[in-house]
Design an enzyme around this catalytic site. Structure first.
Site, short mmCIF file in Angstrom:
data_model
loop_
_atom_site.label_atom_id
_atom_site.label_comp_id
_atom_site.label_asym_id
_atom_site.label_seq_id
_atom_site.Cartn_x
_atom_site.Cartn_y
_atom_site.Cartn_z
N GLU A 42 11.40 -11.71 -18.34
CA GLU A 42 11.02 -10.87 -19.23
C GLU A 42 11.92 -10.30 -20.27
OE1 GLU A 42 9.30 -7.21 -17.38
OE2 GLU A 42 8.05 -8.41 -16.12
N MET A 67 0.99 -1.01 -0.15
CA MET A 67 0.02 -0.02 -0.09
C MET A 67 0.87 1.33 0.00
SD MET A 67 -3.16 0.88 -0.14
CE MET A 67 -4.81 0.94 0.57
N GLY A 68 1.58 1.42 -0.95
CA GLY A 68 2.48 2.53 -1.12
C GLY A 68 1.50 3.56 -2.07
N ARG A 69 2.39 4.41 -2.84
CA ARG A 69 1.85 5.34 -3.76
C ARG A 69 0.76 4.74 -4.62
NH1 ARG A 69 7.36 6.78 -3.86
NH2 ARG A 69 7.71 8.72 -2.72
N ILE A 70 1.47 3.93 -5.31
CA ILE A 70 0.35 3.08 -6.59
C ILE A 70 -0.80 2.36 -5.72
CG2 ILE A 70 0.25 1.51 -8.18
CD1 ILE A 70 3.18 2.13 -8.72
N HIS A 106 4.11 -5.81 -19.36
CA HIS A 106 4.99 -5.03 -18.40
C HIS A 106 4.85 -3.54 -19.06
CE1 HIS A 106 8.27 -4.43 -15.25
NE2 HIS A 106 7.47 -3.56 -15.28
N ARG A 126 6.16 -7.15 -8.85
CA ARG A 126 7.38 -7.88 -9.54
C ARG A 126 7.12 -9.35 -9.97
NH1 ARG A 126 8.72 -3.72 -11.31
NH2 ARG A 126 10.21 -2.38 -10.94
#
Length: 324
Positions: free
Chosen positions: A268, A156-159, A287, A239
């Protein structure tokens, strides 16, 4: 004083890097979609004062040991698991990333992925284009409601906060798990902090936004998927290496969970024969979390500003903390 040299590891629009070209001698790899070969990068850093890198470029002890003049590495991403922070500290190189400018764009994509997975949009699109739609039926391509469901956000950071804000518009119940409480999100959005296992057992949509570290490696494993509801959908925009992809494949194959929306993978580009890509209940993207034209230009601009400030002996705008 000699003009500083900067190497950029992918081809970027000339307009975007023009301010940097006015203060530095800029050399750029010629390909947009192919990473610079390691041997070329190691050669270029020997005379470079600044690097503008992508997530595919490893900035490690081997590279830094060959870069005696290097002052700054500007990574075109929020994540920086491609950068050895301790090695940067020892070599007095300042690493930078691009937080904030891509928050809202990435949150848009995360929620779009959630909706596409829940309502089976890609599957339905393929069904129609392949000429399979012959008759209408009451449960034809019936998916899951999104409104009034529970979204569980891991990271639960900025994004994560921006995703929770979008969930409010769908009257969703927001729960989250994080290393530390996000008091602001709780106050503003009514988000409820809970343990990881409790979140897995409760959420209808489990959204993974955590960065890759040694402690988060393979966090979403067989045990985690077993705890989720059989009707739950798993969304990964954090990730790839935080997920045991074999376990995810088995969970989907055996009906332990209903579906998945994936924007990141442990390898990737993901090989086209990867088992996850064979499943209809998987929505897979290359991505593209922050891939809007406007945001990518802002990210490049921030990288250039970080390089320009560092090369001028000033503090960059968004340095990555390297102290232990």
């Amino acid at each position: 004083m000699a003009i500083p040299k900067v190497f950029i590891t992918r081809r970027l629009p000339e307009k975007c890097i023009k301010p940097l070209q006015q203060v530095a001698e800029v050399k750029m790899w010629s390909e947009e979609y192919k990473p610079v070969p390691r041997e070329v990068l190691l050669q270029e850093v020997q005379t470079s004062h600044g690097l503008l890198t992508m997530l595919s470029d490893r900035v490690d002890e081997t590279l830094l040991a060959q870069a005696p003049q290097l002052k700054c590495v500007a990574n075109l991403a929020v994540g920086y698991d491609n950068i050895d922070l301790e090695a940067c500290r020892l070599h007095h190189v300042i690493p930078c990333n691009t937080p904030d400018v891509l928050t809202e764009t990435t949150a848009d994509l995360v929620f779009a992925l959630l909706m596409a997975s829940g309502r089976r949009l890609i599957e339905a699109n393929d069904y129609l284009k392949q000429g399979k739609w012959q008759e209408w039926g009451p449960f034809l391509m019936a998916g899951a409601d999104i409104h009034h469901k529970t979204i569980g956000i891991v990271g639960m950071g900025r994004i994560g906060t921006a995703v929770a804000r979008r969930a409010q518009g769908f009257a969703m119940n927001v729960i989250y798990h994080n290393r530390r409480r996000n008091v602001e999100a709780e106050s503003e959005l009514g988000a409820r902090f809970c343990g990881f296992e409790s979140l897995l057992e409760t959420a209808d949509f489990v959204v993974n936004l955590i960065p890759y570290t040694e402690t988060t490696k393979g966090l979403f494993n067989q045990n985690a998927f077993t705890k989720m509801k059989k009707t739950a959908l798993f969304i990964n925009a954090g990730r790839g290496a935080t997920v045991d992809e074999d376990a995810l494949y088995q969970a989907l194959l055996e009906g332990e969970i209903a579906g998945a929306g994936l924007d990141v993978f442990s390898q990737e580009p993901i090989p086209k024969e990867h088992p996850l890509l064979t499943l209809e209940q998987v929505v897979a993207l290359p991505h593209i979390g922050s891939a809007s034209v406007e945001t990518r230009k802002q990210m490049i601009s921030l990288c250039c500003k970080n390089l320009m400030r560092t090369l001028a002996g000033e503090k960059p705008i968004t340095p990555i903390e390297t102290s232990r």
